[in-house]
Design an enzyme around this catalytic site. Structure first.
Site, short mmCIF file in Angstrom:
data_model
loop_
_atom_site.label_atom_id
_atom_site.label_comp_id
_atom_site.label_asym_id
_atom_site.label_seq_id
_atom_site.Cartn_x
_atom_site.Cartn_y
_atom_site.Cartn_z
N CYS A 2 0.86 -1.18 0.00
CA CYS A 2 0.00 0.00 0.00
C CYS A 2 0.90 1.24 0.00
CB CYS A 2 -0.94 0.11 1.19
SG CYS A 2 -2.13 -1.22 1.28
N ARG A 27 3.69 -0.25 -4.95
CA ARG A 27 3.37 -0.79 -3.62
C ARG A 27 1.98 -1.39 -3.55
NH1 ARG A 27 6.94 1.16 0.49
NH2 ARG A 27 5.38 0.54 2.00
N TRP A 74 -2.98 -2.42 -1.74
CA TRP A 74 -2.74 -3.85 -1.95
C TRP A 74 -3.66 -4.52 -0.94
CZ3 TRP A 74 -1.21 -8.23 0.69
CH2 TRP A 74 -0.80 -9.31 -0.10
N ASN A 100 -1.59 1.88 5.87
CA ASN A 100 -0.79 0.77 5.38
C ASN A 100 -0.58 -0.14 6.58
OD1 ASN A 100 1.13 -0.89 4.26
ND2 ASN A 100 2.76 0.65 4.27
N GLY A 101 -0.81 -1.44 6.43
CA GLY A 101 -0.62 -2.35 7.55
C GLY A 101 -1.88 -3.13 7.85
N GLU A 505 16.15 -18.35 -8.88
CA GLU A 505 15.84 -16.96 -9.20
C GLU A 505 15.22 -16.85 -10.60
OE1 GLU A 505 15.47 -14.39 -7.62
OE2 GLU A 505 15.74 -12.70 -8.96
N LYS A 509 11.56 -15.27 -11.23
CA LYS A 509 11.34 -14.14 -12.14
C LYS A 509 10.24 -14.48 -13.13
CE LYS A 509 12.74 -11.58 -10.48
NZ LYS A 509 13.51 -11.47 -9.27
N GLU A 512 6.69 -14.73 -11.41
CA GLU A 512 6.07 -13.51 -10.89
C GLU A 512 5.64 -12.52 -11.97
OE1 GLU A 512 8.33 -11.23 -8.00
OE2 GLU A 512 10.16 -11.49 -9.10
N HIS A 528 15.22 -37.57 -8.77
CA HIS A 528 14.60 -38.02 -7.52
C HIS A 528 13.12 -37.62 -7.47
CE1 HIS A 528 18.43 -39.34 -5.97
NE2 HIS A 528 18.94 -38.21 -6.46
N LYS A 627 5.85 -4.24 -4.27
CA LYS A 627 7.31 -4.20 -4.20
C LYS A 627 7.83 -4.44 -2.79
CE LYS A 627 11.41 -3.45 -5.93
NZ LYS A 627 11.98 -4.56 -6.72
C1 AGP Z 1 11.51 -10.34 -6.14
O1 AGP Z 1 11.43 -10.29 -7.51
C2 AGP Z 1 10.23 -10.31 -5.45
N1 AGP Z 1 9.47 -9.18 -5.82
C3 AGP Z 1 10.23 -10.63 -3.96
O2 AGP Z 1 10.46 -12.00 -3.86
C4 AGP Z 1 11.23 -9.88 -3.04
O3 AGP Z 1 12.53 -10.27 -3.34
C5 AGP Z 1 10.88 -10.19 -1.58
O4 AGP Z 1 9.60 -9.72 -1.29
C6 AGP Z 1 11.87 -9.61 -0.61
O5 AGP Z 1 11.90 -8.21 -0.67
P1 AGP Z 1 13.05 -7.37 0.01
O6 AGP Z 1 14.31 -7.73 -0.65
O7 AGP Z 1 12.64 -5.95 -0.19
O8 AGP Z 1 13.08 -7.75 1.45
#
Ligand code: AGP
Length: 632
Positions: A2, A27, A74, A100-101, A505, A509, A512, A528, A627
């Site tokens: 948010c 956000r 969000w 926010n929260g 990773e 990527k 997401e 396995h 984010k």
């Molecule tokens: C990464 O592409 C993601 N958006 C997410 O996994 C992110 O890395 C995770 O939320 C951790 O965020 P931070 O590094 O700000 O703590």
């Protein structure tokens, strides 16, 4: 998660709020809304979905207001519908709140307020707040802030009733010269202008106007008027606080000609690596100079006589930490444990002596990572045993964040702000921080010879040019290749050793931003179980770089090929064996396997980006994600 913005001053509030929300849309983008006050009236406009929908609603609306608040949501409590969009108001629609929260005790508060005649119109936890404030204003008590604004006192009394994590901005049509902001376990910063103040849950919304910023601490609230800012704690004591000056350029938060922030940030990686080299490397170091080649600026006792390292992180930062574990163990010989912060905070390992705890987070605001670090700091301090005392280190590109205030020693990764929800350049920068930390420890503990250290440093120095080469030579081809996978439903990524976290990773990527199901595995684990998934419809991306596991990965790739999988190889340039094995090649310069993750990740970032772009998806703001994950 948010985004909150607020403004009070002499300029028209609307455009400042909308500009601010645009900078914070990463956000959350389930809904957006603004509330402003002019001529004794509160005007609220909200829209479901992206900010664009709110803009359309505001189009042509003349609003002279000089004070207002805005929010991009969000969704946590209540579906992403307009009636759940912030700002929320009290029954009389005089007070507006953005939050926010999560308010954990909102059900209880709502029932009590309903019994007093308050009517609720949303499914959110937030809505109890304006009603609570109205309740305290209706029956003002002699509070801790007597002599101050009754509105401020009512907000102070209200926040003392709330349990959970929250950042708030509040306006009131009966107090048109006051904007009140609150912070409790969710970030909130104030921007100091000339006769005007800004507030936001993240600084990109403030830096276009001012670089003088005061991040509030937990348990603080502030009264902003065009004439000044006064800060208090929740008990009502006035606090003396001064803004810091951010070393930021507003251009960092623009796309600068790239179609998406993610693509721009992928291209920024060579520059980020250069910045890290410049920051962490003692330039005139020689093997016979008698001092460390690394300068991280950490307090000396932090790294002395370490027996263990534990790292807490989430998502991409957790993947970077897995590479870190490999480096810290293999180069510096220190047993290292990596945990998801969300797991660690509820099931930490028994205390180990002489342990360095590292929190890795690009935003510096991830709730789980901060809570895990706080918990560890407390339990170690309370242990009373010298060997268990906390040694805490943060790795982040946002040293001004909550992490920076929680942990005394920080490695600033020099990546600057990242806007695309999918982390790219911040991952690379976190890796650089781990290489240098491992080298510093290897130097101190003499686990590597000076010549070995110099060889690794030399490899790192070559990286920016090699990364540029990958970007230049690969992007067009990957854009074409992406075409083949627009309708693919499942992907497998495999790697071994240092490149296993890169496989994870690559898979993260892809899922997401393209919403394609993808999994990463250590290549040796395929037989396995996961190999049962393979057929002609499931492409396999294998990372095979020269080193002890190169041949092993190639034979794991052959096993996948024998099950008809289409094989894509991230491989060394001009390698005939790789050319024979894979259907498609994503070549990178030949480097020592030890530093290869910094190169092998780039084609995977580009592949996800182009598949998502080909699918016509919103790469920078993928569905359901935000984010910074500032709630648990
Ligand atoms: C990464 O592409 C993601 N958006 C997410 O996994 C992110 O890395 C995770 O939320 C951790 O965020 P931070 O590094 O700000 O703590």
């Amino acid at each position: 998660m948010c985004g909150i913005v607020g403004y009070i001053g002499t300029r028209a509030a609307h455009s400042i709020l909308i500009e601010g929300l645009q900078k914070l849309e990463y956000r959350g983008y389930d809904s957006a809304g603004v509330a402003t006050i002019s001529e004794g009236q509160l005007t609220r406009v909200r829209a479901k979905g992206k900010l664009q929908n709110l803009r359309q609603k505001l189009n042509g609306l003349e609003d002279p207001a000089r004070v207002g608040i805005g929010h991009t949501r969000w969704a946590t409590h209540g579906k992403p519908e307009e009636h759940n969009a912030h700002p929320h108001t009290d029954t009389q629609a005089r007070i507006a709140v953005v939050q926010n929260g999560i308010i954990e005790n909102y059900r209880d508060l709502r029932e009590k307020l309903k019994a007093k005649g308050h009517s609720f119109r949303s499914d959110t936890d937030t809505e109890v707040i304006p009603h609570l404030i109205a309740e305290f204003l209706a029956e003002p008590t002699e509070g801790a802030l007597s002599g101050q604004s009754l509105f401020l006192e009512a907000v102070r009394q209200s926040v003392n009733q709330l349990q959970g994590a929250f950042a708030l901005a509040v306006v009131n049509a009966d107090y048109p010269d006051e904007l009140i902001v609150v912070r409790q376990q969710a970030p909130l910063a104030i921007g100091f202008g000339q006769g005007e103040f800004f507030c936001a849950s993240d600084t990109p919304a403030i830096v276009p106007h001012t670089r003088a910023v005061l991040p509030l601490e937990n348990g603080e609230l502030a009264l902003l008027t065009p004439l000044g800012a006064s800060i208090y704690d929740f008990s009502g004591h006035r606090l003396k606080k001064h803004p810091i000056t951010l070393n930021w350029n507003p251009i960092m938060v623009e796309k600068q000609g790239f179609k998406h922030f993610m693509l721009k940030e992928i291209y920024e990686q060579p520059g980020v690596v250069r910045a890290c080299l410049e920051a962490y490397l003692n330039v005139d170091w020689q093997t016979d100079s008698g001092y460390s080649p690394v300068r991280l600026g950490l307090a000396a006792p932090l790294l002395q006589a370490l027996q263990h390292i534990q790292i807490v992180a989430c998502g991409t930062s957790w993947h970077a930490s897995l590479v870190g574990k490999y480096l810290l163990e293999q180069l510096a010989g220190i047993p290292t444990f990596v945990q998801y912060a969300s797991e660690f905070r509820y099931s930490p390992a028994p205390l180990m002596p002489n342990t360095l705890t590292i929190g890795v987070t690009q935003s510096g605001e991830t709730a789980d990572t901060l809570a895990a670090l706080e918990m560890e700091q407390t339990r170690r301090t309370q242990s009373g045993t010298a060997a268990y005392q906390p040694r805490m280190l943060g790795i982040t590109n946002r040293p001004e964040s909550s992490l920076g205030r929680l942990v005394a020693d920080i490695i600033d990764t020099h990546a600057g702000i990242e806007i695309g929800v999918a982390a790219t350049k911040t991952f690379t920068a976190q890796l650089m921080a781990f290489y240098f930390l491992a080298l510093e420890l290897a130097y101190q503990r003499q686990t590597l010879s000076l010549d070995q250290i110099e060889a690794i440093l030399d490899g790192l120095r070559q990286l920016p040019a090699q990364m540029e080469l990958v970007l230049e030579s690969q992007e067009r081809y990957i854009e074409e290749l992406a075409h083949d996978f627009v309708d693919t439903q499942d992907f497998i990524f495999v790697g071994r050793g240092l490149n296993y976290p890169i496989a994870l990773e690559g898979a993260l990527k892809l899922k997401e931003i393209s919403y394609i199901h993808a999994e990463g595995y250590p290549a040796g684990e395929m037989k396995h179980g996961p190999i049962a998934l393979l057929d002609a419809k499931v492409p396999v991306v294998a990372i095979a770089m020269p080193g002890p596991v190169y041949e092993k990965v190639l034979s794991n790739a052959q096993e996948a090929k024998a099950r008809d999988a289409q094989l894509i190889g991230v491989v060394p340039m001009n390698d005939p064996e790789a050319e024979e094995t894979f259907d498609s090649l994503l070549p990178v310069p030949v480097v020592d396997e030890l530093i290869s993750p910094l190169l092998t990740v780039i084609p995977l970032q580009l592949l996800s980006y182009h598949i998502a772009a080909r699918r016509g998806l919103d790469v920078d703001q993928p569905r359901n994600l935000a984010k910074s994950v500032t709630v648990e």
